[in-house]
Design a protein around this motif. Sequence first.
Motif, PDB file in Angstrom:
ATOM      1  N   GLU A   1       0.839  -1.215   0.000  1.00 40.64           N
ATOM      2  CA  GLU A   1       0.000   0.000   0.000  1.00 40.64           C
ATOM      3  C   GLU A   1       0.867   1.256   0.000  1.00 40.64           C
ATOM      4  O   GLU A   1       0.509   2.277  -0.581  1.00 40.64           O
ATOM      5  N   THR A   2       2.012   1.182   0.677  1.00 40.06           N
ATOM      6  CA  THR A   2       2.890   2.354   0.758  1.00 40.06           C
ATOM      7  C   THR A   2       3.449   2.680  -0.627  1.00 40.06           C
ATOM      8  O   THR A   2       3.517   3.845  -1.024  1.00 40.06           O
ATOM      9  N   LEU A   3       3.822   1.636  -1.360  1.00 40.83           N
ATOM     10  CA  LEU A   3       4.305   1.832  -2.736  1.00 40.83           C
ATOM     11  C   LEU A   3       3.207   2.405  -3.614  1.00 40.83           C
ATOM     12  O   LEU A   3       3.423   3.351  -4.368  1.00 40.83           O
TER      13      LEU A   3
ATOM     14  N   LEU B   1       2.606   6.104  -3.063  1.00 39.54           N
ATOM     15  CA  LEU B   1       3.645   6.975  -3.618  1.00 39.54           C
ATOM     16  C   LEU B   1       3.562   7.034  -5.148  1.00 39.54           C
ATOM     17  O   LEU B   1       3.679   8.108  -5.748  1.00 39.54           O
ATOM     18  N   LEU B   2       3.312   5.877  -5.769  1.00 36.79           N
ATOM     19  CA  LEU B   2       3.191   5.846  -7.230  1.00 36.79           C
ATOM     20  C   LEU B   2       2.003   6.683  -7.691  1.00 36.79           C
ATOM     21  O   LEU B   2       2.127   7.502  -8.608  1.00 36.79           O
ATOM     22  N   SER B   3       0.852   6.494  -7.054  1.00 35.41           N
ATOM     23  CA  SER B   3      -0.355   7.243  -7.443  1.00 35.41           C
ATOM     24  C   SER B   3      -0.140   8.734  -7.288  1.00 35.41           C
ATOM     25  O   SER B   3      -0.546   9.528  -8.130  1.00 35.41           O
ATOM     26  N   ARG B   4       0.511   9.107  -6.200  1.00 34.14           N
ATOM     27  CA  ARG B   4       0.761  10.531  -5.953  1.00 34.14           C
ATOM     28  C   ARG B   4       1.664  11.129  -7.038  1.00 34.14           C
ATOM     29  O   ARG B   4       1.685  12.327  -7.258  1.00 34.14           O
TER      30      ARG B   4
ATOM     31  N   LEU C   1       1.758   7.665 -11.554  1.00 30.46           N
ATOM     32  CA  LEU C   1       2.306   6.454 -12.186  1.00 30.46           C
ATOM     33  C   LEU C   1       1.402   5.262 -11.885  1.00 30.46           C
ATOM     34  O   LEU C   1       0.803   5.191 -10.812  1.00 30.46           O
ATOM     35  N   PRO C   2       1.329   4.323 -12.839  1.00 28.57           N
ATOM     36  CA  PRO C   2       0.544   3.108 -12.587  1.00 28.57           C
ATOM     37  C   PRO C   2       1.146   2.297 -11.432  1.00 28.57           C
ATOM     38  O   PRO C   2       2.356   2.342 -11.206  1.00 28.57           O
ATOM     39  N   THR C   3       0.296   1.557 -10.738  1.00 31.70           N
ATOM     40  CA  THR C   3       0.767   0.796  -9.578  1.00 31.70           C
ATOM     41  C   THR C   3       1.035  -0.664  -9.933  1.00 31.70           C
ATOM     42  O   THR C   3       1.631  -1.385  -9.147  1.00 31.70           O
ATOM     43  N   ASP C   4       0.591  -1.103 -11.127  1.00 22.29           N
ATOM     44  CA  ASP C   4       0.701  -2.530 -11.455  1.00 22.29           C
ATOM     45  C   ASP C   4       1.867  -2.860 -12.381  1.00 22.29           C
ATOM     46  O   ASP C   4       2.219  -4.018 -12.556  1.00 22.29           O
ATOM     47  N   GLN C   5       2.480  -1.849 -12.983  1.00 24.62           N
ATOM     48  CA  GLN C   5       3.538  -2.092 -13.943  1.00 24.62           C
ATOM     49  C   GLN C   5       4.470  -0.884 -14.012  1.00 24.62           C
ATOM     50  O   GLN C   5       4.028   0.245 -13.878  1.00 24.62           O
ATOM     51  N   PHE C   6       5.761  -1.142 -14.227  1.00 26.83           N
ATOM     52  CA  PHE C   6       6.653  -0.013 -14.498  1.00 26.83           C
ATOM     53  C   PHE C   6       7.469  -0.300 -15.750  1.00 26.83           C
ATOM     54  O   PHE C   6       7.574  -1.452 -16.190  1.00 26.83           O
ATOM     55  N   VAL C   7       8.022   0.753 -16.321  1.00 24.75           N
ATOM     56  CA  VAL C   7       8.840   0.629 -17.531  1.00 24.75           C
ATOM     57  C   VAL C   7      10.275   0.997 -17.177  1.00 24.75           C
ATOM     58  O   VAL C   7      10.524   2.021 -16.551  1.00 24.75           O
TER      59      VAL C   7
ATOM     60  N   HIS D   1      15.067   4.143 -10.329  1.00 27.71           N
ATOM     61  CA  HIS D   1      13.718   4.630 -10.662  1.00 27.71           C
ATOM     62  C   HIS D   1      13.616   6.068 -10.155  1.00 27.71           C
ATOM     63  O   HIS D   1      13.997   6.355  -9.021  1.00 27.71           O
ATOM     64  N   TYR D   2      13.087   6.948 -11.003  1.00 26.86           N
ATOM     65  CA  TYR D   2      13.119   8.377 -10.666  1.00 26.86           C
ATOM     66  C   TYR D   2      12.196   8.743  -9.519  1.00 26.86           C
ATOM     67  O   TYR D   2      12.358   9.808  -8.901  1.00 26.86           O
ATOM     68  N   VAL D   3      11.222   7.910  -9.230  1.00 24.27           N
ATOM     69  CA  VAL D   3      10.368   8.150  -8.054  1.00 24.27           C
ATOM     70  C   VAL D   3      10.747   7.199  -6.915  1.00 24.27           C
ATOM     71  O   VAL D   3      11.099   7.625  -5.816  1.00 24.27           O
ATOM     72  N   LEU D   4      10.686   5.907  -7.190  1.00 24.18           N
ATOM     73  CA  LEU D   4      10.814   4.929  -6.099  1.00 24.18           C
ATOM     74  C   LEU D   4      12.223   4.910  -5.491  1.00 24.18           C
ATOM     75  O   LEU D   4      12.364   4.682  -4.288  1.00 24.18           O
TER      76      LEU D   4
END
Length: 329
Positions: free
Chosen positions: A82-84, A87-90, A93-99, A259-262
């Motif tokens: 949930e914490t990830l 942060l992604l939603s904020r 960014l999608p929460t189910d996949q990254f590029v 990753h530029y956010v995570l």
Amino acid sequence: MTKSGIGRRTLIGTAGLGVLAAPAIIHAQAFAQEKKPLAIDRVVPPDIHKFKLGGFQVLVVKDGARPSGAPGETFGLNQPPETLATLLSRNFLPTDQFVNSFAPTLIDTGSDVILFDTGLGKAARAQGGGRLIEGLAAAGYMPEDISIIVITHMHGDHIGGIMEDGKPAFPKARYVTGQAEYDFWTDAARAGTPAEGNQKAVLANVKPLADKMTFLKEGGEVVSGITAMLAPGHTPGMLIFNIESQGKRLVLTADTANHYVLSLQRPDWEVRFDMDKAQGAATRKKVFDMIATDKVAFLGYHMPFPAVGFVEKQEAGYRFVPKSYQFDI
Ligand SMILES: [Zn+2]
């Protein structure tokens, strides 16, 4: 492996590191296993981006990009899902996949043409990766124009393009890499450990070039104005580079942050690709504290193309600000 071995920050040369190296092999092999062509990488010619850093010409090539599964399988391994997701939603960014994307970079100093890392290479071409040579050609550079290849670290997405059909892909180049990195991957102690798969790639494609290789330690110079800094954690001997010309500065951070956010907003979060996760986090904070304090640009291999930006220090980490016209005026 002993318990004390797991907790130690510096594991260079110990047999224990092999166990921690498993994610690196997954990282190196993942692209080759990805069968689905990626529509966003079908652009012709491939994405390239040029800018001037003082007297140096910088060319960033998009070697490829690929969907890389659920972010939580790679980033924030020590965090609740949930914490990830929050942060992604904020960050829109999608929460189910990254590029994940790959940005080998050429620096033309006027007297040398230096290529930092070699992309995924031929093995990834059927899946839309390995476009470095094509990208260089689009900017007017042929393989024989490259005079120096710098290898930041020896994961597959950085050394995959060093050979082409068993021959050096850049026939006139000499090579520069980290002494500790080379020693780790060529050490016989890796045999029979999870690091063995990546070691095989190093032995097949990097070690044969050793007689044309210069091995750097902390503070070593590639050429005047380009200086190595040791950035261990992602791999035991990864090098990053301070690049300066005529008062302009750029730090090439390789895989210090993936990753530029995570990785940037939460530098403490564990990353699957970091072979020593605690050391990876410590190096990340040290490097990006410096970049934020000095207010200089950085180029990160897995940052959003063209992979160049700045960071502002925040309470828990750093905010990524992509470069725009700062180098054009
Ligand atoms: Zn990488």
